[in-house]
Write an enzyme that holds these catalytic residues in place. Structure first.
Site, PDB file in Angstrom:
ATOM      1  N   HIS A 166       7.223 -13.177  -0.439  1.00 27.70           N
ATOM      2  CA  HIS A 166       5.895 -13.715  -0.111  1.00 27.70           C
ATOM      3  C   HIS A 166       5.691 -14.050   1.363  1.00 27.70           C
ATOM      4  CE1 HIS A 166       2.017 -15.390  -1.085  1.00 27.70           C
ATOM      5  NE2 HIS A 166       2.362 -16.650  -0.936  1.00 27.70           N
ATOM      6  N   ARG A 202      -2.879 -21.296   2.853  1.00 25.99           N
ATOM      7  CA  ARG A 202      -3.355 -20.026   2.307  1.00 25.99           C
ATOM      8  C   ARG A 202      -4.591 -20.208   1.437  1.00 25.99           C
ATOM      9  NH1 ARG A 202       0.884 -15.723   2.063  1.00 25.99           N
ATOM     10  NH2 ARG A 202       2.933 -16.631   2.425  1.00 25.99           N
ATOM     11  N   HIS A 245       7.794 -14.723  -7.156  1.00 29.52           N
ATOM     12  CA  HIS A 245       7.243 -14.126  -5.942  1.00 29.52           C
ATOM     13  C   HIS A 245       7.014 -15.194  -4.873  1.00 29.52           C
ATOM     14  CE1 HIS A 245       5.058 -11.574  -3.198  1.00 29.52           C
ATOM     15  NE2 HIS A 245       4.095 -12.483  -3.138  1.00 29.52           N
ATOM     16  N   ASP A 273       8.717  -8.143  -0.751  1.00 28.85           N
ATOM     17  CA  ASP A 273       7.438  -7.432  -0.592  1.00 28.85           C
ATOM     18  C   ASP A 273       7.620  -6.026  -0.043  1.00 28.85           C
ATOM     19  OD1 ASP A 273       5.048 -10.034   0.303  1.00 28.85           O
ATOM     20  OD2 ASP A 273       6.802 -10.099  -1.013  1.00 28.85           O
ATOM     21  N   ASP A 314      -1.323  -2.888  -1.153  1.00 28.59           N
ATOM     22  CA  ASP A 314      -2.118  -3.424  -0.035  1.00 28.59           C
ATOM     23  C   ASP A 314      -1.387  -3.329   1.284  1.00 28.59           C
ATOM     24  OD1 ASP A 314      -3.642  -6.158  -1.929  1.00 28.59           O
ATOM     25  OD2 ASP A 314      -4.297  -4.094  -1.596  1.00 28.59           O
ATOM     26  N   ARG A 315      -2.189  -3.208   2.320  1.00 28.27           N
ATOM     27  CA  ARG A 315      -1.734  -3.191   3.713  1.00 28.27           C
ATOM     28  C   ARG A 315      -1.068  -1.884   4.121  1.00 28.27           C
ATOM     29  NH1 ARG A 315      -1.072  -9.064   3.967  1.00 28.27           N
ATOM     30  NH2 ARG A 315      -3.043  -9.704   4.893  1.00 28.27           N
ATOM     31  N   ASP A 366       4.169  -7.849  -4.881  1.00 27.87           N
ATOM     32  CA  ASP A 366       3.461  -7.371  -3.684  1.00 27.87           C
ATOM     33  C   ASP A 366       3.819  -5.917  -3.376  1.00 27.87           C
ATOM     34  OD1 ASP A 366       2.744 -10.201  -1.466  1.00 27.87           O
ATOM     35  OD2 ASP A 366       2.075  -9.706  -3.485  1.00 27.87           O
ATOM     36  N   HIS A 411       4.524  -3.770  -0.085  1.00 26.64           N
ATOM     37  CA  HIS A 411       3.190  -3.565   0.491  1.00 26.64           C
ATOM     38  C   HIS A 411       2.874  -2.131   0.863  1.00 26.64           C
ATOM     39  CE1 HIS A 411       1.510  -7.520   0.423  1.00 26.64           C
ATOM     40  NE2 HIS A 411       2.545  -8.059   1.041  1.00 26.64           N
ATOM     41  N   ASN A 436       1.213 -12.085  -5.572  1.00 26.26           N
ATOM     42  CA  ASN A 436      -0.181 -12.502  -5.443  1.00 26.26           C
ATOM     43  C   ASN A 436      -1.094 -11.316  -5.120  1.00 26.26           C
ATOM     44  OD1 ASN A 436       1.257 -12.774  -2.842  1.00 26.26           O
ATOM     45  ND2 ASN A 436      -0.763 -13.264  -2.044  1.00 26.26           N
ATOM     46  N   HIS A 437      -0.546 -10.213  -4.649  1.00 25.62           N
ATOM     47  CA  HIS A 437      -1.388  -9.048  -4.385  1.00 25.62           C
ATOM     48  C   HIS A 437      -1.623  -8.198  -5.627  1.00 25.62           C
ATOM     49  CE1 HIS A 437      -2.202  -8.807   0.029  1.00 25.62           C
ATOM     50  NE2 HIS A 437      -1.343  -9.795  -0.004  1.00 25.62           N
TER      51      HIS A 437
END
Lengths: 290, 612
Positions: free
Chosen positions: A238, A211, A163, A52, A83-84, A80, A54, A112-113
Site C-alpha cells: 500500500h 488519504r 493490503h 503493489d 491502475d497507474r 493493487d 499497479h 484499495n485499487h
C-alpha cells in the site's frame, strides 16, 4: 469450463490479452472459486509475498523471472494489481488465470485499487475501454471479481497479511472473518480500513489518515493486535518504499512494494519477500525490467 | 453487389451495444449464408468486422468466380477506398495476393486501379504496402500488360499533385524497368530524373532510397549517364536526410563499375560524403564503410579510404566512432598487413579508452577479428594488451563482448595467454549485482570450458557453476542447470558422474525448498545427456526422499520429472524394468496425494508414459 486456461496463460505470458468472451468465462469461473474462500485464508509457508504491482506487467514478468514461475513457487499477492501502469489488463488477466489454474499455489488479496470508483479514476477503466475497442464489459467482469477477493491471509497462524493495515473495529482476526466482503469497498468501516490504513511510527493508537479513508496506527496498536491474535508479524503493502521494502516497529511489521520505478518515474527499487517454512523472512530487491 | 444479403436490421441493432460477432467459421465457398455474412460485415459499422471480412475476401471471390470478381468485386473495393487506415492497409495487402482470384496473371492489371489509389493514401504504411503489392503483381505481369497499364499508373503517380503519390511512384520504377522496351525505359529514366530534382525533400528522399534498386537493373552505359549524375546531385543535396540515403546506392553503383571508372567518377563524391558536416551522413558512411571501400577496387582510392576510416575513429560523434568499429574486420583487408598493424595501433589504443561505453562495447565485439591479420606475434604484442584492458572495463557489456568472441582470438593466439586475466574477469561478472549480467556470463561458460579444457574448468570454474545453482534469482538457477547439461555434453558422462552429479544430488536435502527444487530441475534437464545406469544408481535414490517432501511444490515437480527419467531408463534393456518397479508405483502414490496439483501432475505423467 469452456475456456482453455492453459492457452490463455501461455498467451498472456507473451503479453497478448484475452478475448472479451474469454475474460467473461475466466471471471465467472473465478468468482465461483473465490466465493468458497474465507475472508481470511490460512496458508502455509513457504511462500513468496508480492506487494503493489499497479499494472506494471513487464515488472510482473520480472518477478516471475526472479522468484520462479507459478506453480513451482508459491505466491501471495497483497493487492493493487491495476491502475497507474499501462498494462493493468494484462496484469490482472494473467493473475486471474493463474489463480484459476493453481488455486493452492497463488493467493490474491484485495487492495484499495480493486474497486469500481478508484479504477474509474486511476486508469484501469480507460485501459479496458481502449484495449477492448470501446467496450466496458471486461471492466465490469473484473470489478465483479474484485468484490470476491479475500481480505487477509495468515501464514502458519503466525504472519498476518493485508493490503493496507489495521482497523479500530478489528481487534481480533475473527471479527474480520464475519465481515460481509462481497461488495464494492465502502467509504468507512472495517473493510475500508483494512485496505486503506497506514502505519505511523510517530503516533500511538489510531489517527486520522490523510488519504481520506482508513486510519494511521502506531506501534502499540501493532503490538496489541499481534498479542491478542497470537501472531508474530504483519505484512502489508500500500505504500511506496524507495528501497523496495521497509521493516518497522522492531521487526513486527513490514511493507513490501513490488512496482519498480513506480509510474515510470519514481526511480524506486522494488522487492519481493520470501518466507521460508521456518517463517524466516528474506527480501530480494529488483529494478524495473529493461 | 448481388450476393444474398442477411437482413440489414441485424447489423444496425447489433452495433448499438456490443459489436455483433460474425461467426465466419464455416465460410467455405459453398456456404451461402456465411458468404452473406462476409458481404454484410463489409458494410458493418464496426471496424473489427470490416477487417475480419476483408481477410476472408478470397473465399468470397472464389464463390463469385473470376469474371464477377474482376467486374464487380474489385470495382466495389475500389469504391470503398475512403475508410480507416487499418482497413486500407489490410486491403493493400489482400490485393497483392489477389491475382489468383481474378483469373491469373493475364488479368493482374485489374488490381492496379485500387492499388494506385491506395498508393496515394495519406498514411505512410498504407502507401508502402500498396507499392509492395504492386511490385508483387509486376513479377507476374507480362510485358504488354506492364506497358499498357503499369506505365501509365507510374506516370500518373509521378506527376500527382500531392507528395504522397510522387513518393510512392519512386518505389515502382525498378520492377517495371526490366519489362519494357528501350524507348519506354528512356521515359522511365527521365521520370526518375524529375523525381530526383523534385522540390519536396520527401520525394528526393524516396528517390534516393529507391535508386539502389534501379541501379541493379539498368545497363552499364546508363549507370554512368543516368545513375551517377543523379547520385551526385542527391549526395550534394542540402538536406542531410537525403544525403545519408545515397550511401547504399553508392555501394550498388561501385559494384557495376570497374577500377578506373570508380576512381574517376566517384572518387570525389565518396570523399565528400566521408567528411560530411552532418554526423548522420558520416554514420551511414561508417556503417557501410567496408561495402563502399571493397567495391571501389582502386588500390590508391582504397588506401585513401583507409585513412578516412582512421579519421572516422576520431569523429566527434560517438555513434560514428561506434559504427566504424563494426567494420574492423573488413577494414583489415584494405591495406597490406604491416600497414594495417602500423596504422591501427594508435587509434585502437585510443578507442580502448573512449569515453563512450557504447563505443568500447562495440570495439570489444569486433577487435578479435583483427587477430587473423595481425598474426600470432602481432596479436600477442599489440592486441593482447588491449584485450586484457578491455576485460577490466567498468562496463559489463565490454567485458562480455570480449568473452563472447574468444574463439577468434583462440584460433590465432591460443587462449592460454588470456586465461590468467580471463578468470578474474569471469568471476567478477559472475558476481555482478545485476542478474542479467550474471545470466550472460553463464551462457558463455560452455564455450570457454570447451576451449580451456576440463582441467582448467575443474580447478577454476567448477565451484562457480555450482554456486549459481544456489543464486537467489530463479532465472540464474534455471540457466545454471542448462549450463550443467551443456558441460556434460562437452566433457562427457563420466566427468559429469564424478564431479557435478554428486553435488547436484547433495542439494536434494537442502533446508530451503527452492534449492531442493533446483535439484529436480537439474536432474530433469540433465537426464537426456546421462546414461540410464546413472539414472538408476544415483538419480532415482535421491528422488525417493523427495517423494514424501513436506512441500507440495517439490512433490509435484518430482511427479513431472518422472516423464523424462522414464525416457532415459527405457534407453537400456537393463534399466527399462525400473519403469514398472519404481516409476509407476511412485506415480500411483502421488496420484493419491492430498494436494490437487500433485495429483494432477502425477496423473499427467502417467498418461504421458503410458501412451508410449
Amino acid at each position: 469450463m469452456g475456456v482453455d486456461i492453459d492457452s490463455c496463460i501461455e498467451r498472456l505470458y507473451l503479453g497478448q490479452i484475452l478475448e472479451e468472451r474469454e475474460v467473461e468465462q475466466v471471471c465467472r469461473a473465478l468468482r465461483l472459486l473465490l466465493a468458497e474462500e474465507a475472508n481470511v485464508v490460512a496458508i502455509s509457508a513457504p511462500v513468496t509475498v508480492i506487494g503493489d504491482v499497479h499494472g506494471q506487467f513487464y515488472d510482473l514478468l520480472e518477478i516471475f523471472s526472479i522468484g520462479g514461475r507459478c506453480p513451482d513457487t508459491n505466491y501471495l499477492f497483497l493487492g493493487d494489481y491495476v491502475d497507474r501502469g499501462h498494462h493493468s489488463v494484462e496484469t490482472i488477466s494473467l493473475l486471474a488465470c493463474l489463480k484459476l489454474r493453481y488455486p493452492q499455489r497463488i493467493h490474491l488479496l484485495r487492495g484499495n485499487h480493486e474497486s469500481r470508483n478508484i479504477t474509474k479514476t486511476y486508469g484501469f477503466y480507460a485501459e479496458c475501454i481502449h484495449k477492448y475497442k470501446g467496450s466496458a464489459q471486461t471492466w465490469h467482469e473484473f470489478t465483479e471479481v474484485f468484490d470476491y477477493l479475500a481480505l487477509a491471509v495468515t501464514i502458519d497462524d503466525s504472519i498476518f497479511c493485508v493490503h493496507g493495515g489495521l482497523s479500530p473495529s478489528i481487534q481480533h482476526v475473527d471479527q474480520l472473518r464475519v465481515v460481509d466482503r462481497f461488495e464494492e469497498i465502502p467509504h468507512e468501516g472495517a473493510l475500508a480500513d483494512i485496505l486503506w490504513s497506514d502505519p505511523d511510527a510517530e503516533i500511538r493508537g489510531f489517527g486520522r489518515s490523510q488519504r481520506g479513508a482508513g486510519y494511521t496506527f502506531g506501534g502499540d496498536v501493532v503490538e496489541r493486535f499481534l498479542h491478542i491474535n497470537g501472531m508474530s508479524h504483519i505484512l502489508r503493502a500500500h505504500q511506496l518504499c524507495m528501497e523496495g521494502y521497509l521493516v518497522q516497529f522492531n521487526d513486527r511489521l513490514s511493507t513490501v512494494w513490488s512496482a519498480p520505478n513506480y509510474c515510470y518515474r519514481c526511480g524506486n527499487v522494488a522487492s519481493l519477500l520470501k518466507v521460508d517454512p521456518y517463517l524466516q523472512r528474506d527480501f530480494i530487491t529488483f529494478e524495473a525490467a529493461p | 453487389m448481388s450476393v444474398d444479403s442477411a437482413p440489414p436490421a441485424a447489423s444496425a441493432a447489433g452495433a448499438a451495444a456490443v459489436a455483433p460477432h460474425y461467426d465466419f467459421q464455416d465460410a467455405q465457398s459453398g456456404d451461402l449464408g456465411a458468404l452473406a455474412a462476409i458481404a454484410d460485415a463489409m458494410k458493418s459499422d464496426s471496424l473489427a468486422d470490416r477487417l475480419e471480412s476483408l481477410k476472408r475476401l478470397g473465399v468470397l471471390a472464389l464463390a463469385m468466380g473470376e469474371e464477377r470478381t474482376r467486374e464487380e468485386l474489385v470495382p466495389f473495393l475500389d469504391e470503398s477506398i475512403d475508410d480507416e487506415d487499418e482497413l486500407l492497409l489490410s486491403l493493400a495487402e489482400v490485393l497483392g495476393d489477389f491475382v489468383q482470384y481474378v483469373g491469373g496473371p493475364k488479368y493482374a492489371y485489374v488490381l492496379l486501379r485500387p492499388l494506385e489509389n491506395l498508393a496515394a493514401a495519406e498514411e505512410t504504411v498504407v502507401r508502402e504496402k500498396a507499392v509492395e503489392s504492386i511490385n508483387k503483381l509486376v513479377e507476374v505481369m507480362d510485358q504488354p500488360q506492364v506497358e499498357e497499364f503499369l506505365i501509365p499508373t507510374i506516370a500518373r503517380l509521378s506527376s500527382g499533385e500531392w507528395f504522397t503519390s510522387r513518393s510512392s511512384a519512386a518505389g515502382l520504377y525498378a520492377a517495371a524497368y526490366g519489362k519494357v522496351t528501350d524507348a519506354i525505359q528512356a521515359k522511365l529514366r527521365a521520370g526518375y530524373d524529375a523525381l530526383c530534382k523534385d522540390e519536396t525533400p520527401m520525394i528526393r528522399r524516396a528517390a534516393a532510397a529507391n535508386l539502389e534498386g534501379l541501379v541493379a537493373r539498368i545497363e552499364k552505359d546508363h549507370v554512368v549517364s543516368f545513375a551517377i549524375p543523379n547520385f551526385r546531385r542527391l549526395a550534394g543535396d542540402d538536406q542531410d536526410s537525403v544525403r545519408l540515403l545515397t550511401v547504399e546506392p553508392l555501394v550498388a553503383i561501385t559494384k557495376r563499375l570497374d577500377t578506373d571508372e570508380c576512381r574517376q567518377l566517384l572518387g570525389e563524391s565518396v570523399q565528400r560524403l566521408c567528411v560530411d558536416k552532418s554526423w548522420r551522413v558520416r554514420y551511414m558512411v561508417a556503417d557501410h564503410f567496408v561495402a563502399v571501400a571493397t567495391n571501389v577496387k582502386d588500390r590508391g582510392l582504397q588506401d585513401e579510404l583507409f585513412g578516412v576510416a582512421i579519421a572516422l575513429m576520431h569523429d566527434n560523434e560517438a555513434e560514428v566512432r561506434g559504427a566504424i568499429c563494426t567494420q574492423l574486420d573488413g577494414l583489415a583487408d584494405l591495406a597490406p598487413p604491416d600497414a594495417i598493424v602500423a596504422r591501427l595501433q594508435g587509434p585502437l589504443q585510443e578507442l580502448v579508452d573512449d569515453p563512450s561505453q557504447h563505443v568500447r562495447a562495440t570495439l570489444a565485439k569486433h577487435i578479435g577479428a583483427l587477430c587473423r591479420v595481425f598474426g600470432k606475434d602481432g596479436s600477442i604484442t599489440h592486441l593482447l594488451p588491449l584485450l586484457l584492458r578491455l576485460l577490466k572495463d567498468s562496463f559489463p557489456d565490454v567485458r562480455l563482448n570480449i568473452i563472447s568472441k574468444l574463439d577468434a582470438v583462440d584460433r590465432v593466439v591460443g587462449i592460454d595467454s588470456l586465461s590468467q586475466s580471463l578468470l578474474p574477469a569471469i568471476v567478477e561478472l559472475a558476481e555482478d549485482k545485476q542478474w542479467r549480467v550474471r545470466l550472460a556470463i553463464i551462457d558463455y561458460v560452455p564455450l570457454i570450458a570447451s576451449q580451456l579444457g576440463v582441467h582448467f574448468f575443474d580447478e577454476q570454474l567448477s565451484n562457480l557453476c555450482m554456486s549459481w545453482l544456489g543464486d537467489p534469482v530463479f532465472s540464474i538457477r534455471e540457466a545454471a542447470t542448462t549450463n550443467l547439461k551443456k558441460l556434460t555434453d562437452v566433457f562427457g558422462v563420466d566427468w559429469a558422474r564424478a564431479t557435478i552429479i554428486p553435488k547436484i544430488l547433495a542439494m536434494a536435502t537442502h533446508p530451503n525448498y527452492l534449492y531442493r527444487m533446483t535439484t529436480i530441475f537439474a536432474i530433469t534437464t540433465i537426464a537426456p545427456s546421462v546414461t540410464p545406469e546413472i539414472v538408476r544408481d544415483l538419480i532415482l535414490p535421491a528422488l525417493e526422499g523427495l517423494v514424501t517432501d513436506p512441500i507440495p511444490n517439490i512433490r509435484f515437480n518430482v511427479a513431472k520429472s518422472m516423464e523424462p527419467l522414464t525416457a532415459a531408463l527405457r534407453r537400456s534393456p537393463e534399466t527399462a524394468p525400473l519403469e514398472g518397479s519404481v516409476i509407476r508405483p511412485t506415480l500411483a502414490r502421488l496420484e493419491e496425494d492430498s494436494d490437487p496439483d500433485v495429483r494432477f501432475f502425477a496423473h499427467r505423467s502417467l498418461l504421458a508414459i503410458g501412451s508410449a
